[in-house]
Design a protein around this motif. Structure first.
Motif, PDB file in Angstrom:
ATOM      1  N   PHE A   1      -4.418 -34.211 -31.083  1.00  0.00           N
ATOM      2  CA  PHE A   1      -3.392 -34.355 -32.118  1.00  0.00           C
ATOM      3  C   PHE A   1      -2.101 -34.924 -31.522  1.00  0.00           C
ATOM      4  O   PHE A   1      -1.462 -35.806 -32.095  1.00  0.00           O
ATOM      5  CB  PHE A   1      -3.111 -33.015 -32.787  1.00  0.00           C
ATOM      6  CG  PHE A   1      -4.278 -32.446 -33.547  1.00  0.00           C
ATOM      7  CD1 PHE A   1      -5.211 -33.272 -34.150  1.00  0.00           C
ATOM      8  CD2 PHE A   1      -4.443 -31.067 -33.667  1.00  0.00           C
ATOM      9  CE1 PHE A   1      -6.282 -32.751 -34.851  1.00  0.00           C
ATOM     10  CE2 PHE A   1      -5.499 -30.537 -34.368  1.00  0.00           C
ATOM     11  CZ  PHE A   1      -6.435 -31.374 -34.964  1.00  0.00           C
ATOM     12  N   ALA A   2      -1.715 -34.400 -30.357  1.00  0.00           N
ATOM     13  CA  ALA A   2      -0.487 -34.879 -29.708  1.00  0.00           C
ATOM     14  C   ALA A   2      -0.596 -36.350 -29.345  1.00  0.00           C
ATOM     15  O   ALA A   2       0.384 -37.103 -29.431  1.00  0.00           O
ATOM     16  CB  ALA A   2      -0.192 -34.037 -28.475  1.00  0.00           C
ATOM     17  N   SER A   3      -1.798 -36.777 -28.954  1.00  0.00           N
ATOM     18  CA  SER A   3      -1.976 -38.180 -28.567  1.00  0.00           C
ATOM     19  C   SER A   3      -1.801 -39.126 -29.743  1.00  0.00           C
ATOM     20  O   SER A   3      -1.559 -40.318 -29.553  1.00  0.00           O
ATOM     21  CB  SER A   3      -3.365 -38.381 -27.947  1.00  0.00           C
ATOM     22  OG  SER A   3      -4.383 -38.359 -28.934  1.00  0.00           O
ATOM     23  N   ARG A   4      -1.908 -38.593 -30.956  1.00  0.00           N
ATOM     24  CA  ARG A   4      -1.716 -39.409 -32.150  1.00  0.00           C
ATOM     25  C   ARG A   4      -0.323 -39.207 -32.753  1.00  0.00           C
ATOM     26  O   ARG A   4      -0.064 -39.609 -33.879  1.00  0.00           O
ATOM     27  CB  ARG A   4      -2.781 -39.077 -33.206  1.00  0.00           C
ATOM     28  CG  ARG A   4      -4.234 -39.349 -32.769  1.00  0.00           C
ATOM     29  CD  ARG A   4      -4.418 -40.782 -32.279  1.00  0.00           C
ATOM     30  NE  ARG A   4      -5.809 -41.152 -32.142  1.00  0.00           N
ATOM     31  CZ  ARG A   4      -6.517 -41.061 -31.013  1.00  0.00           C
ATOM     32  NH1 ARG A   4      -5.936 -40.594 -29.892  1.00  0.00           N
ATOM     33  NH2 ARG A   4      -7.780 -41.446 -30.976  1.00  0.00           N
ATOM     34  N   GLY A   5       0.572 -38.573 -32.002  1.00  0.00           N
ATOM     35  CA  GLY A   5       1.943 -38.397 -32.462  1.00  0.00           C
ATOM     36  C   GLY A   5       2.125 -37.304 -33.495  1.00  0.00           C
ATOM     37  O   GLY A   5       3.136 -37.284 -34.210  1.00  0.00           O
TER      38      GLY A   5
END
Length: 286
Positions: A119-123
């Motif tokens: 999720f974090a990698s997709r902002g």
């Protein structure tokens, strides 16, 4: 298009049982909300009116990944599942990217470290999280109300007092909706609501100090008024509700506690609850 993308196709309307089996396999490894494997729950997400859903199958016909988006009020929410045995093949990333093409919010009933990193990698940023906890009713601690405190039940003449205790207990909590009596009871009272397990704590002077309301297998809400905190009222209410449920034949009770409420989580752990997993919601960063 990646190889994982090519595995997905629109999910058939009769695929809900397969999605429920997939959810059960995920829960057995990841933990989380047990109800998420129920067909009613999965139908509301993967066969929702106005929604879309896709799935990926192994050559033997087993559903190994699924994703869905659905309208939720003024926004669109996405969710996805990937079989633990099929992870590492890019299915989760493909499912998430498909969700984000049409949704502003993504939710999960079984948050893992790997999912949080994806999720974090997709902002995406976490906007909500709560831990799901369970109590085995074979072993209930011995906790009694403080001196002079009595517990009264849910009844037509006490409903408004329960509501007043709810407002007093949660008014300072982040995101408190401040529902009026009709809104609160409309949300709370359904076929699963259990009035005999729902209790109000009353002090020696007649002041209402806290409350617990329960559904079938759930402690829905437990709260104490600010002036009553630190006196054992919340523990007494919780244990009394557990005992009432056990007397009626329940074998376990579940509850959700927000991760920004460590005091309540600590109380539940001391009373014998164990954490099953974490459910969460993520939104696009502003």
């Amino acid at each position: 298009m990646t190889d994982a993308d090519s595995l997905f196709a629109p999910l058939a309307a009769d695929a809900v049982p397969a999605v429920s089996r997939l959810a059960a396999r995920c829960l057995s490894v990841d933990g989380g909300l047990p109800l998420a494997a129920g067909e009613g729950f999965t139908a509301r997400r993967y066969a929702a009116e106005g929604g879309l859903a896709i799935g990926a199958y192994d050559p033997d016909g087993t559903l190994v990944a699924a994703a869905a988006i659905r309208p939720t009020g003024s926004t669109v929410t996405g969710t996805a599942l990937v079989d633990p045995a099929a992870r590492g093949r890019g299915l989760g990333a493909a499912a998430l990217d498909w969700c984000l093409a049409g949704a502003e919010v993504v939710e999960t009933e079984s948050l893992t470290d790997a999912a949080a990193a994806l999720f974090a990698s997709r902002g995406l940023t976490r906007s909500f999280a709560e831990d799901v906890m369970r109590h085995d009713l074979k072993e209930i601690p011995d906790v009694v109300p403080p001196d002079g405190v009595r517990l009264v039940g849910w009844a037509p003449d006490t409903v408004s007092r329960f509501h007043a205790a709810y407002r007093a207990a949660f008014a300072e909590r982040p995101g408190f909706p401040d529902w009026d009596l009709d809104q609160w009871t409309g949300w709370l009272v359904d076929d699963d609501f259990r009035p005999p397990w729902s209790l109000l704590a009353v002090g020696p002077d007649g002041a209402d100090l806290g409350f617990v309301v329960c559904g079938d297998g759930w402690l829905v809400q437990v709260g104490t008024t600010p002036a009553a905190r630190g006196r054992g009222v919340g523990a007494a209410l919780t244990v009394a509700a557990l005992r009432a449920a056990a007397t009626d034949g329940a074998s376990e009770m579940l509850l959700d506690v927000n991760v920004n409420n460590p005091g309540a989580a600590g109380l539940y752990h001391r009373l014998g609850f164990t954490t099953l997993g974490r459910r969460a919601r993520f939104t696009r960063a502003a």
